[in-house]
Design a protein around this motif. Structure first.
Motif, PDB file in Angstrom:
ATOM      1  N   THR A  74      39.462 -38.834 -27.206  1.00  9.13           N
ATOM      2  CA  THR A  74      40.553 -38.439 -26.311  1.00  9.13           C
ATOM      3  C   THR A  74      40.902 -36.965 -26.444  1.00  9.13           C
ATOM      4  OG1 THR A  74      42.258 -39.015 -27.944  1.00  9.13           O
ATOM      5  CG2 THR A  74      41.508 -40.768 -26.447  1.00  9.13           C
ATOM      6  N   GLY A  75      40.384 -36.310 -27.484  1.00 14.63           N
ATOM      7  CA  GLY A  75      40.629 -34.883 -27.644  1.00 14.63           C
ATOM      8  C   GLY A  75      41.849 -34.533 -28.476  1.00 14.63           C
ATOM      9  N   TYR A 105      33.997 -45.460 -27.955  1.00 10.61           N
ATOM     10  CA  TYR A 105      33.954 -44.020 -27.720  1.00 10.61           C
ATOM     11  C   TYR A 105      33.971 -43.718 -26.217  1.00 10.61           C
ATOM     12  CZ  TYR A 105      32.333 -39.183 -27.842  1.00 10.61           C
ATOM     13  OH  TYR A 105      32.228 -37.823 -27.670  1.00 10.61           O
ATOM     14  N   VAL A 106      33.211 -44.480 -25.448  1.00  6.83           N
ATOM     15  CA  VAL A 106      33.188 -44.276 -23.997  1.00  6.83           C
ATOM     16  C   VAL A 106      34.561 -44.557 -23.395  1.00  6.83           C
ATOM     17  CG1 VAL A 106      32.229 -45.137 -21.819  1.00  6.83           C
ATOM     18  CG2 VAL A 106      30.722 -44.743 -23.793  1.00  6.83           C
ATOM     19  N   LEU A 107      35.197 -45.611 -23.888  1.00  6.98           N
ATOM     20  CA  LEU A 107      36.553 -45.904 -23.388  1.00  6.98           C
ATOM     21  C   LEU A 107      37.529 -44.785 -23.747  1.00  6.98           C
ATOM     22  CD1 LEU A 107      36.801 -49.720 -24.234  1.00  6.98           C
ATOM     23  CD2 LEU A 107      36.488 -48.671 -21.986  1.00  6.98           C
ATOM     24  N   PHE A 145      39.746 -42.635 -21.184  1.00 10.87           N
ATOM     25  CA  PHE A 145      41.209 -42.567 -21.340  1.00 10.87           C
ATOM     26  C   PHE A 145      41.664 -41.121 -21.472  1.00 10.87           C
ATOM     27  CE2 PHE A 145      45.068 -42.625 -23.971  1.00 10.87           C
ATOM     28  CZ  PHE A 145      45.879 -43.447 -23.187  1.00 10.87           C
ATOM     29  N   GLY A 146      40.915 -40.324 -22.252  1.00 12.92           N
ATOM     30  CA  GLY A 146      41.284 -38.914 -22.422  1.00 12.92           C
ATOM     31  C   GLY A 146      41.214 -38.159 -21.106  1.00 12.92           C
ATOM     32  N   ALA A 147      40.172 -38.464 -20.288  1.00 10.00           N
ATOM     33  CA  ALA A 147      40.064 -37.796 -19.001  1.00 10.00           C
ATOM     34  C   ALA A 147      41.207 -38.185 -18.071  1.00 10.00           C
ATOM     35  CB  ALA A 147      38.718 -38.145 -18.340  1.00 10.00           C
ATOM     36  N   THR A 148      41.646 -39.444 -18.155  1.00 10.01           N
ATOM     37  CA  THR A 148      42.741 -39.906 -17.311  1.00 10.01           C
ATOM     38  C   THR A 148      44.047 -39.218 -17.698  1.00 10.01           C
ATOM     39  OG1 THR A 148      41.686 -42.037 -17.067  1.00 10.01           O
ATOM     40  CG2 THR A 148      44.022 -41.926 -16.542  1.00 10.01           C
ATOM     41  N   VAL A 149      44.290 -39.109 -19.019  1.00  4.09           N
ATOM     42  CA  VAL A 149      45.535 -38.486 -19.494  1.00  4.09           C
ATOM     43  C   VAL A 149      45.594 -37.014 -19.106  1.00  4.09           C
ATOM     44  CG1 VAL A 149      46.839 -37.858 -21.548  1.00  4.09           C
ATOM     45  CG2 VAL A 149      45.839 -40.130 -21.353  1.00  4.09           C
TER      46      VAL A 149
END
Length: 367
Positions: free
Chosen positions: A173-174, A356-358, A362-366
């Motif tokens: 998620t970064g 990891y893919v999820l 999720f990080g891209a969505t946030v």
């Protein structure tokens, strides 16, 4: 057993080739090494198991005599046995136990006597039976450790996979590396406590179910007052799975010779309890092995790595640990350690990869 090296129909013995002599000498060395392994294992045991192992060593000695007879004065200086057998001998002297017996079981299964033209059919049959004898001895050890071993393997693999998946999911998620590190520690503690508590409850409940099947003292006390002709004790054995005829015969023997409460105990009850193991032992084993497994993907952060480098190193370390646990299970179960290691690696890293893919999604969505 043969009586000499390839007697011809005309009478004189054929001179063996150098290749044959080398093969005979290798077989001789392997037989001596295997006999030594069984004697070393016997030194660490007593009673029936010791006698069985010494009998196996004696049988290997008969095979040794066969190769000595074929070689005659060509035996030369003793060769070293196969490296697997030498390693097995080292482990037998240092460790003993079910692990070495499992390795010995595999060693017996690799015998080539069934295709060796100079080995007798009896020798080939011996090797096959030896494998079954060792399997039986190893099964005793597997039964003794099955409860705790199951908890240990399950705990270690669950710790490795679940915490790696957690760290990969959060890391993808970064968020900051410190957050990933603290998340990994929280996952370690929460998972280890949950696993320990769950294993205790599971094993304790299973033992209580087995104890509920024990015969009551009141039932045993009633035995001398039963009507011999009616013999209702036979119903007890029929309820426990015996046929009507077998139950009647069993009951007749019990009423004729009964001496203690154990006469109506279910067959195999003690073995079932031994296989289940101790609730506290299983809980402690599960807690410790989950914690040790969950610590592996956290190690890169403990040593100051951050970002993708820490995630990649964590995956490598977990992969190696999964291979080690899979290979151990393979050895103890008498299966291929390479296949078991590959299976553990594929399942573990596959599950972590999905997380990891999820995390990436999720990080891209946030963001």
């Amino acid at each position: 057993m043969t009586t000499g090296p390839h007697p011809d129909a005309a009478g004189p013995a054929r001179v063996p080739t150098r290749r044959e002599v080398r093969r005979w000498r290798r077989n001789l060395a392997d037989e001596r090494a295997e006999a030594s392994v069984y004697r070393d294992l016997a030194r660490r045991r007593d009673g029936e198991e010791r006698e069985i192992l010494l009998a196996l060593a004696e049988a290997e000695g008969r095979h040794e005599a066969h190769w000595l007879e074929l070689l005659g004065d060509r035996a030369g200086r003793p060769l070293k046995g196969h490296w697997r057998t030498r390693v097995l001998g080292l482990l037998a002297r240092r460790l003993g136990g079910v692990f070495v017996l499992a390795l010995a079981q595999q060693a017996e299964s690799r015998s080539t006597y069934d295709v060796d033209v100079d080995a007798t059919p009896a020798m080939a049959a011996d090797e096959r039976i030896h494998g079954e004898v060792v399997r039986g001895l190893a099964t005793r050890g597997r039964t003794r450790i099955s409860g705790t071993f199951r908890a240990a393997v399950f705990g270690a693999n669950d710790g490795l996979v679940s915490n790696l998946a957690l760290i990969l999911g959060i890391g993808a998620t970064g968020v900051a590396s410190s957050t990933v590190f603290l998340t990994g520690l929280a996952g370690l503690l929460a998972g280890a406590l949950s696993m320990g508590a769950g294993e205790y409850v599971s094993v304790r409940s299973q033992r209580e179910l087995l104890e509920a099947s024990d015969p009551s003292p009141e039932a045993a006390a009633a035995l001398p007052h039963l009507d011999v002709d009616a013999n209702e004790l036979a119903l007890v054995y029929r309820a426990r799975g015996q046929s009507a005829e077998a139950a009647r015969e069993h009951a007749d023997r019990v009423l004729a010779t009964y001496t203690a409460r154990t006469v109506i105990a279910p067959q195999g009850a003690a073995a079932e309890r031994e296989a289940v193991g101790s609730a506290w032992g299983a809980a402690a084993s599960s807690f410790c092995f989950f914690a040790s497994g969950a610590l592996v993907p956290v190690l890169p952060y403990l040593f100051g790595l951050e970002g993708p480098a820490a995630l990649v190193l964590g995956c490598v370390l977990v992969g190696l640990a999964l291979c080690a646990t899979g290979a151990t299970v393979g050895v103890l179960s008498g299966a291929s350690p390479v296949r078991r290691a590959g299976r553990q690696l594929l399942i573990g890293l596959g599950a972590a990869g999905v997380t990891y893919v999820l995390g990436l999604l999720f990080g891209a969505t946030v963001s």
